[in-house]
Design an enzyme around this catalytic site. Structure first.
Site, PDB file in Angstrom:
ATOM      1  N   GLN A  17       8.993 -14.998   5.239  1.00 13.35           N
ATOM      2  CA  GLN A  17       8.223 -15.094   6.478  1.00 13.35           C
ATOM      3  C   GLN A  17       6.980 -15.944   6.247  1.00 13.35           C
ATOM      4  O   GLN A  17       6.672 -16.313   5.110  1.00 13.35           O
ATOM      5  CB  GLN A  17       7.826 -13.693   6.961  1.00 13.35           C
ATOM      6  CG  GLN A  17       7.140 -12.869   5.890  1.00 13.35           C
ATOM      7  CD  GLN A  17       7.374 -11.388   6.025  1.00 13.35           C
ATOM      8  OE1 GLN A  17       7.742 -10.883   7.083  1.00 13.35           O
ATOM      9  NE2 GLN A  17       7.160 -10.648   4.953  1.00 13.35           N
ATOM     10  N   ASP A  73      15.057  -4.998  -1.475  1.00  8.54           N
ATOM     11  CA  ASP A  73      15.545  -4.695  -0.131  1.00  8.54           C
ATOM     12  C   ASP A  73      15.557  -3.183   0.094  1.00  8.54           C
ATOM     13  O   ASP A  73      16.255  -2.453  -0.617  1.00  8.54           O
ATOM     14  CB  ASP A  73      16.945  -5.280   0.023  1.00  8.54           C
ATOM     15  CG  ASP A  73      17.515  -5.107   1.422  1.00  8.54           C
ATOM     16  OD1 ASP A  73      16.863  -4.466   2.262  1.00  8.54           O
ATOM     17  OD2 ASP A  73      18.615  -5.631   1.670  1.00  8.54           O
ATOM     18  N   ASP A 102       7.747   1.899   7.370  1.00  5.26           N
ATOM     19  CA  ASP A 102       6.551   1.173   7.802  1.00  5.26           C
ATOM     20  C   ASP A 102       6.917  -0.308   7.884  1.00  5.26           C
ATOM     21  O   ASP A 102       6.467  -1.122   7.085  1.00  5.26           O
ATOM     22  CB  ASP A 102       5.419   1.429   6.805  1.00  5.26           C
ATOM     23  CG  ASP A 102       4.121   0.737   7.183  1.00  5.26           C
ATOM     24  OD1 ASP A 102       4.067   0.125   8.269  1.00  5.26           O
ATOM     25  OD2 ASP A 102       3.171   0.792   6.382  1.00  5.26           O
ATOM     26  N   SER A 103       7.718  -0.635   8.875  1.00  7.30           N
ATOM     27  CA  SER A 103       8.312  -1.971   8.941  1.00  7.30           C
ATOM     28  C   SER A 103       7.593  -2.859   9.945  1.00  7.30           C
ATOM     29  O   SER A 103       6.805  -2.398  10.773  1.00  7.30           O
ATOM     30  CB  SER A 103       9.783  -1.860   9.341  1.00  7.30           C
ATOM     31  OG  SER A 103       9.881  -1.383  10.667  1.00  7.30           O
ATOM     32  N   THR A 104       7.900  -4.133   9.857  1.00  2.00           N
ATOM     33  CA  THR A 104       7.479  -5.064  10.891  1.00  2.00           C
ATOM     34  C   THR A 104       8.365  -4.883  12.111  1.00  2.00           C
ATOM     35  O   THR A 104       9.205  -3.977  12.170  1.00  2.00           O
ATOM     36  CB  THR A 104       7.575  -6.506  10.370  1.00  2.00           C
ATOM     37  OG1 THR A 104       8.931  -6.753   9.927  1.00  2.00           O
ATOM     38  CG2 THR A 104       6.635  -6.732   9.194  1.00  2.00           C
ATOM     39  N   HIS A 151      -2.050   3.637  10.239  1.00  2.00           N
ATOM     40  CA  HIS A 151      -1.740   4.169   8.916  1.00  2.00           C
ATOM     41  C   HIS A 151      -1.936   5.678   8.844  1.00  2.00           C
ATOM     42  O   HIS A 151      -1.163   6.377   8.167  1.00  2.00           O
ATOM     43  CB  HIS A 151      -2.576   3.444   7.863  1.00  2.00           C
ATOM     44  CG  HIS A 151      -2.189   2.006   7.701  1.00  2.00           C
ATOM     45  ND1 HIS A 151      -3.076   0.962   7.854  1.00  2.00           N
ATOM     46  CD2 HIS A 151      -0.987   1.439   7.429  1.00  2.00           C
ATOM     47  CE1 HIS A 151      -2.443  -0.175   7.673  1.00  2.00           C
ATOM     48  NE2 HIS A 151      -1.175   0.087   7.422  1.00  2.00           N
ATOM     49  N   GLU A 153       8.878  -2.838  -0.890  1.00  2.00           N
ATOM     50  CA  GLU A 153       8.451  -3.967  -0.060  1.00  2.00           C
ATOM     51  C   GLU A 153       9.229  -5.205  -0.498  1.00  2.00           C
ATOM     52  O   GLU A 153       9.159  -5.609  -1.659  1.00  2.00           O
ATOM     53  CB  GLU A 153       6.948  -4.195  -0.210  1.00  2.00           C
ATOM     54  CG  GLU A 153       6.436  -5.510   0.346  1.00  2.00           C
ATOM     55  CD  GLU A 153       6.674  -5.674   1.836  1.00  2.00           C
ATOM     56  OE1 GLU A 153       7.366  -6.651   2.212  1.00  2.00           O
ATOM     57  OE2 GLU A 153       6.163  -4.846   2.618  1.00  2.00           O
TER      58      GLU A 153
END
Length: 274
Positions: free
Chosen positions: A31, A136, A153-155, A62, A105
């Site tokens: 990204q 992954d 806790d993803s995009t 958070h 991550e």
């Protein structure tokens, strides 16, 4: 000359911040990562031109993605975070007497950028209870088990994160949890992504005994009104007595917030029930 950062929060809505300085900008293998200093919201991190955090309001996200599931479980010892490379979720988890925290991550450069530009978030990376895996998360969950709480806790559900919002992935999360295990995922804005929220709620509720949506107000996220969806194998989160919860050093989360965040406005109830 004025410098502005703009995020298209939908095809018809744009959110903009006046920029003091661009501190970092790089194309990673996954990204486009940037860090800006802004006039109003402090330092911000963006991925593919989408705001991930600002130092002014990051504590809301958070704290809520961490303390609600951890206090619902009451005695978590081993916690897994998928995504969360900025470290804010790890920081909040480590306020609890957990024994192990695994961070998975996929993009190592997010972790390195947070260490350099967001030390108040990334301080938990050096805690001896924390182990970091740059791989992954989908494959990691298939091969690792024994967690009390799993936090996704993803995009947004685009690019490298899209697989983290599938029913198949939630089934693997279920298998990776202990018998009293709990998972939580950030599930976007009910104003802009109602159909997505309904699908995710349906997928998780088809797997877990208890599925509950809770909410928080995060000014820099689309719609400012954000949802989290919790799946629990055996613990009803609405039956937790907030009066019994210990105090923590928090800015948004509290005993009263823990109880009230599960109370959904009628329009959100309608989204997931129609």
């Amino acid at each position: 000359m004025e410098l502005w950062f703009s995020e298209y929060q939908s095809k018809n809505v744009r959110f903009s911040l006046r920029i003091k300085d661009m501190l970092y900008s790089r194309k990673t293998p996954y990204q486009f990562l940037s860090v800006f200093e802004t006039e109003e919201m402090g330092r911000i991190m963006t991925l593919d031109d989408v705001v991930q955090l600002t130092t002014r309001d990051e504590f809301v996200y958070h704290e809520m993605i961490s303390h609600v599931p951890l206090f619902t479980h009451r005695s978590p010892e081993k916690v897994l975070v998928i995504g969360g490379g900025d470290g804010g979720t790890i920081r909040e988890i480590l306020k609890h007497p957990v024994k192990k925290v695994h961070l998975v991550e996929i993009d190592e450069q997010v972790i390195e950028a947070s260490k350099k530009f967001f030390p108040s978030l990334s301080l938990g990376f050096s805690d001896p209870r924390t182990s970091i895996f740059c791989e992954d998360g989908i494959e990691f969950v298939k091969n690792n088990k024994g967690y009390d709480v799993i936090i996704i806790d993803s995009t947004d559900p685009l690019g490298p994160a899209v697989g983290l919002f599938s029913r198949e992935f939630y089934k693997d999360v279920f298998s990776a949890l202990n018998n009293d295990g709990i998972m939580v995922a950030q599930t976007e804005s009910p104003f802009f992504y109602g159909d997505f929220l309904k699908r995710v709620y349906g997928d998780i509720s088809s797997i877990f005994r208890f599925t509950n949506i809770y909410t928080a107000v995060i000014p820099t996220y689309p719609g400012a009104f954000w949802t989290f969806t919790m799946g629990s194998k055996s613990i009803d989160p609405t039956a937790v007595d907030p009066g019994e919860l210990p105090d923590l050093d928090t800015k948004y989360y509290s005993r009263d917030i823990h109880k009230s965040c599960f109370v959904l406005p009628p329009f959100v109830k309608n989204i997931i029930s129609k």
